[in-house]
Design a protein around this motif. Structure first.
Motif, PDB file in Angstrom:
ATOM      1  N   HIS D  77       0.841  -1.187  -0.014  1.00 25.40           N
ATOM      2  CA  HIS D  77       0.084  -0.117   0.079  1.00 25.40           C
ATOM      3  C   HIS D  77       0.789   1.309  -0.014  1.00 25.40           C
ATOM      4  O   HIS D  77       0.519   2.133  -0.763  1.00 25.40           O
ATOM      5  CB  HIS D  77      -0.850   0.034   1.302  1.00 25.40           C
ATOM      6  CG  HIS D  77      -1.714   1.005   1.143  1.00 25.40           C
ATOM      7  ND1 HIS D  77      -2.762   1.673   0.479  1.00 25.40           N
ATOM      8  CD2 HIS D  77      -1.754   1.967   2.557  1.00 25.40           C
ATOM      9  CE1 HIS D  77      -3.371   2.772   0.858  1.00 25.40           C
ATOM     10  NE2 HIS D  77      -2.988   3.062   1.957  1.00 25.40           N
ATOM     11  N   ALA D  78       1.955   1.170   0.751  1.00 27.06           N
ATOM     12  CA  ALA D  78       2.776   2.548   0.917  1.00 27.06           C
ATOM     13  C   ALA D  78       3.517   2.728  -0.321  1.00 27.06           C
ATOM     14  O   ALA D  78       3.805   3.930  -0.855  1.00 27.06           O
ATOM     15  CB  ALA D  78       3.792   2.291   2.172  1.00 27.06           C
ATOM     16  N   MET D  79       4.012   1.528  -0.952  1.00 30.77           N
ATOM     17  CA  MET D  79       4.504   1.654  -2.299  1.00 30.77           C
ATOM     18  C   MET D  79       3.783   1.815  -3.518  1.00 30.77           C
ATOM     19  O   MET D  79       4.352   1.897  -4.690  1.00 30.77           O
ATOM     20  CB  MET D  79       5.528   0.482  -2.325  1.00 30.77           C
ATOM     21  CG  MET D  79       6.782   0.281  -1.351  1.00 30.77           C
ATOM     22  SD  MET D  79       7.358  -1.294  -1.591  1.00 30.77           S
ATOM     23  CE  MET D  79       8.123  -1.331  -3.320  1.00 30.77           C
ATOM     24  N   ASN D  80       2.462   1.743  -3.124  1.00 32.16           N
ATOM     25  CA  ASN D  80       1.335   1.735  -4.098  1.00 32.16           C
ATOM     26  C   ASN D  80       1.569   0.690  -5.612  1.00 32.16           C
ATOM     27  O   ASN D  80       1.622   1.216  -6.543  1.00 32.16           O
ATOM     28  CB  ASN D  80       1.462   3.126  -4.724  1.00 32.16           C
ATOM     29  CG  ASN D  80       0.149   3.264  -5.645  1.00 32.16           C
ATOM     30  OD1 ASN D  80      -1.017   3.024  -5.109  1.00 32.16           O
ATOM     31  ND2 ASN D  80       0.086   4.391  -6.467  1.00 32.16           N
ATOM     32  N   VAL D  81       1.917  -0.481  -5.030  1.00 31.12           N
ATOM     33  CA  VAL D  81       2.304  -1.642  -5.915  1.00 31.12           C
ATOM     34  C   VAL D  81       1.012  -2.584  -5.588  1.00 31.12           C
ATOM     35  O   VAL D  81       0.446  -2.741  -4.364  1.00 31.12           O
ATOM     36  CB  VAL D  81       3.399  -2.125  -5.825  1.00 31.12           C
ATOM     37  CG1 VAL D  81       4.617  -1.288  -6.276  1.00 31.12           C
ATOM     38  CG2 VAL D  81       3.825  -2.862  -4.552  1.00 31.12           C
ATOM     39  N   ASP D  82       0.711  -3.387  -6.573  1.00 31.71           N
ATOM     40  CA  ASP D  82      -0.178  -4.448  -6.752  1.00 31.71           C
ATOM     41  C   ASP D  82       0.486  -5.522  -6.164  1.00 31.71           C
ATOM     42  O   ASP D  82       1.281  -6.092  -6.991  1.00 31.71           O
ATOM     43  CB  ASP D  82      -1.087  -4.415  -8.043  1.00 31.71           C
ATOM     44  CG  ASP D  82      -1.756  -5.676  -8.210  1.00 31.71           C
ATOM     45  OD1 ASP D  82      -2.369  -6.430  -7.128  1.00 31.71           O
ATOM     46  OD2 ASP D  82      -2.186  -6.247  -9.225  1.00 31.71           O
ATOM     47  N   LEU D  83      -0.022  -6.346  -5.156  1.00 35.26           N
ATOM     48  CA  LEU D  83       0.731  -7.517  -4.811  1.00 35.26           C
ATOM     49  C   LEU D  83       0.823  -8.847  -5.703  1.00 35.26           C
ATOM     50  O   LEU D  83       2.006  -9.333  -6.033  1.00 35.26           O
ATOM     51  CB  LEU D  83       0.242  -8.037  -3.419  1.00 35.26           C
ATOM     52  CG  LEU D  83       0.412  -7.002  -2.263  1.00 35.26           C
ATOM     53  CD1 LEU D  83      -0.202  -7.226  -0.858  1.00 35.26           C
ATOM     54  CD2 LEU D  83       1.920  -6.730  -1.860  1.00 35.26           C
ATOM     55  N   GLU D  84      -0.366  -9.088  -6.054  1.00 33.52           N
ATOM     56  CA  GLU D  84      -0.406 -10.219  -7.249  1.00 33.52           C
ATOM     57  C   GLU D  84       0.485  -9.762  -8.515  1.00 33.52           C
ATOM     58  O   GLU D  84       1.141 -10.800  -8.910  1.00 33.52           O
ATOM     59  CB  GLU D  84      -1.967 -10.082  -7.616  1.00 33.52           C
ATOM     60  CG  GLU D  84      -2.137 -11.452  -8.867  1.00 33.52           C
ATOM     61  CD  GLU D  84      -3.020 -12.253  -8.670  1.00 33.52           C
ATOM     62  OE1 GLU D  84      -3.784 -12.369  -7.592  1.00 33.52           O
ATOM     63  OE2 GLU D  84      -3.368 -13.143  -9.494  1.00 33.52           O
ATOM     64  N   SER D  85       0.578  -8.714  -8.859  1.00 39.01           N
ATOM     65  CA  SER D  85       1.339  -8.462 -10.016  1.00 39.01           C
ATOM     66  C   SER D  85       2.823  -8.327  -9.744  1.00 39.01           C
ATOM     67  O   SER D  85       3.608  -9.111 -10.513  1.00 39.01           O
ATOM     68  CB  SER D  85       1.143  -6.915 -10.389  1.00 39.01           C
ATOM     69  OG  SER D  85      -0.041  -6.643 -10.798  1.00 39.01           O
ATOM     70  N   ILE D  86       3.324  -8.077  -8.643  1.00 41.80           N
ATOM     71  CA  ILE D  86       4.765  -8.075  -8.076  1.00 41.80           C
ATOM     72  C   ILE D  86       5.249  -9.677  -8.135  1.00 41.80           C
ATOM     73  O   ILE D  86       6.217  -9.940  -8.398  1.00 41.80           O
ATOM     74  CB  ILE D  86       5.336  -7.288  -7.000  1.00 41.80           C
ATOM     75  CG1 ILE D  86       4.539  -7.550  -5.953  1.00 41.80           C
ATOM     76  CG2 ILE D  86       5.027  -5.695  -7.493  1.00 41.80           C
ATOM     77  CD1 ILE D  86       5.136  -6.927  -4.515  1.00 41.80           C
ATOM     78  N   ILE D  87       4.160 -10.444  -7.585  1.00 44.05           N
ATOM     79  CA  ILE D  87       4.479 -11.753  -7.154  1.00 44.05           C
ATOM     80  C   ILE D  87       4.636 -12.611  -8.668  1.00 44.05           C
ATOM     81  O   ILE D  87       5.545 -13.299  -8.873  1.00 44.05           O
ATOM     82  CB  ILE D  87       3.314 -12.482  -6.349  1.00 44.05           C
ATOM     83  CG1 ILE D  87       3.473 -12.131  -4.952  1.00 44.05           C
ATOM     84  CG2 ILE D  87       3.589 -13.934  -6.419  1.00 44.05           C
ATOM     85  CD1 ILE D  87       2.418 -12.466  -3.876  1.00 44.05           C
ATOM     86  N   ARG D  88       3.529 -12.132  -9.556  1.00 44.68           N
ATOM     87  CA  ARG D  88       3.677 -12.707 -10.936  1.00 44.68           C
ATOM     88  C   ARG D  88       4.921 -12.494 -11.703  1.00 44.68           C
ATOM     89  O   ARG D  88       5.341 -13.279 -12.070  1.00 44.68           O
ATOM     90  CB  ARG D  88       2.346 -12.119 -11.590  1.00 44.68           C
ATOM     91  CG  ARG D  88       2.231 -12.906 -13.136  1.00 44.68           C
ATOM     92  CD  ARG D  88       1.208 -12.375 -13.817  1.00 44.68           C
ATOM     93  NE  ARG D  88      -0.161 -12.682 -13.464  1.00 44.68           N
ATOM     94  CZ  ARG D  88      -0.541 -11.427 -12.961  1.00 44.68           C
ATOM     95  NH1 ARG D  88      -0.363 -10.081 -13.062  1.00 44.68           N
ATOM     96  NH2 ARG D  88      -2.016 -11.691 -12.318  1.00 44.68           N
ATOM     97  N   GLU D  89       5.316 -11.124 -11.746  1.00 43.48           N
ATOM     98  CA  GLU D  89       6.559 -10.701 -12.249  1.00 43.48           C
ATOM     99  C   GLU D  89       7.686 -11.375 -11.656  1.00 43.48           C
ATOM    100  O   GLU D  89       8.696 -11.762 -12.317  1.00 43.48           O
ATOM    101  CB  GLU D  89       6.779  -9.313 -12.217  1.00 43.48           C
ATOM    102  CG  GLU D  89       5.816  -8.299 -13.206  1.00 43.48           C
ATOM    103  CD  GLU D  89       5.561  -7.047 -12.729  1.00 43.48           C
ATOM    104  OE1 GLU D  89       6.336  -6.521 -11.957  1.00 43.48           O
ATOM    105  OE2 GLU D  89       4.518  -6.483 -13.291  1.00 43.48           O
ATOM    106  N   LYS D  90       7.853 -11.558 -10.361  1.00 42.28           N
ATOM    107  CA  LYS D  90       8.899 -12.293  -9.775  1.00 42.28           C
ATOM    108  C   LYS D  90       8.931 -13.691 -10.150  1.00 42.28           C
ATOM    109  O   LYS D  90      10.040 -14.550 -10.446  1.00 42.28           O
ATOM    110  CB  LYS D  90       8.919 -12.324  -8.189  1.00 42.28           C
ATOM    111  CG  LYS D  90       9.962 -12.633  -7.628  1.00 42.28           C
ATOM    112  CD  LYS D  90      11.309 -11.699  -7.788  1.00 42.28           C
ATOM    113  CE  LYS D  90      12.311 -12.088  -7.052  1.00 42.28           C
ATOM    114  NZ  LYS D  90      12.884 -13.373  -6.955  1.00 42.28           N
ATOM    115  N   LEU D  91       7.742 -14.450 -10.165  1.00 41.73           N
ATOM    116  CA  LEU D  91       7.901 -15.818 -10.797  1.00 41.73           C
ATOM    117  C   LEU D  91       8.353 -15.897 -12.169  1.00 41.73           C
ATOM    118  O   LEU D  91       9.106 -16.966 -12.448  1.00 41.73           O
ATOM    119  CB  LEU D  91       6.485 -16.519 -10.888  1.00 41.73           C
ATOM    120  CG  LEU D  91       6.093 -16.870  -9.309  1.00 41.73           C
ATOM    121  CD1 LEU D  91       4.606 -17.721  -9.520  1.00 41.73           C
ATOM    122  CD2 LEU D  91       6.821 -17.819  -8.422  1.00 41.73           C
TER     123      LEU D  91
END
Lengths: 113, 113, 113, 113
Positions: D77-91
């Motif tokens: 929330h503080a970084m204004n990122v979507d958690l699912e998106s960053i997990i998907r990109e990391k995978l």
């Protein structure tokens, strides 16, 4: 002023553990875990606060810093290394990575010079 | 065998930082953060492995343990405390919490005695 | 805006590990170690710096935050718990410890109210 | 079985903080510190013990895992990122570093393949 840690104190830390038959638990993996846990307890003093020690619980900070050092001493013992030697070698290595000419006044990692 | 850390070495660690004008960065909060980071780098040597040091990168382990100690020395300096004293006081306190009669041979927390 | 994490994504994270036969390494102790290591890598972005994300490597921060979440998902899988349920239960518990009337606008621990 | 975390739950976590005026404390640096502290509290359950969850305090483990996740949600929330998106990109990224053909059945880091 900048007093060291005597070999007598190192012996006391190790004896404390030996007297309690704790060497059976003090394998390197669990000692490394313990260093991390105590480091986090020290860090907890700085959660949601400014960067100085002002207004903080100095008694707790000293205890947690001591705990980190105690587990480092036990880790050195378990790894059979001499703490002063590994610190000296690390400073030599850091001196090569961070020569005064490049490192002075900046906090960059050497890989970013 | 169980050698200590000389006051000369403590001075060298502090001078290393001073020579690079790093004292401006070395506030207690960031030093506590740094102890945690280096502790985690030490711990990384034990990720997905057994509990001994066998088959592990002993060079890296020594370097990371040295890094934890170096930041502890700088933390002691920033907090203006004598490391040997706080370790001694912590051992006294732990001795009261963990008397040999109760603690011998078990790894329980004193709150569970 | 505040999107969740789909069950499809949870399955993908677990399948990623299963496809590589990594479940043999993913015991709870090593997963807990891994969460700590990734948390420290995230924290490294804030070493020697201010408290905002400004001027920082946002790509690395996202990757490290994702790594922490990935290991949390694998930990939930290893412990056979439903992540949403344990978060919901923790919020209920925190709500009792930190009622709005007492906690509003201060960062004290509930033990210090 | 592998349930996700609903957007409703994400909203509740953020509202919990907002209701208490805690957003003033929840800067990214202190949230990263908090993730590390909670990760260490989770890890404490595995200090001096075997690698499974057997014989451990499962209630505490669930609470600490939930705490890590809660701070990750607040960090997102503080970084204004979507958690699912960053997990998907990391995978995706991890899939390139750790192709099944090379990574299957071994726990080596990709730099050691």
């Amino acid at each position: 002023m900048h007093k060291g840690i005597s070999s007598e104190m190192i012996k006391q830390v190790i004896a404390f553990s030996k007297d309690r038959d704790w060497e059976q638990f003090h394998n390197p993996k669990d000692l490394a875990i313990s260093i991390s846990i105590e480091a986090a307890e020290l860090l907890e003093n700085f959660q949601w606060t400014g960067s100085s020690t002002e207004g903080k619980d100095s008694k707790n900070m000293k205890e947690e810093l001591a705990d980190v050092m105690i587990y480092c001493i036990l880790m050195g013992h378990a790894m059979n290394v001499d703490l002063e030697s590994i610190i000296r070698e690390k400073l030599v290595q850091d001196g090569e990575k961070y020569p005064v000419s490049k490192a002075k006044g900046n906090a960059k990692k050497y890989t970013e010079f």
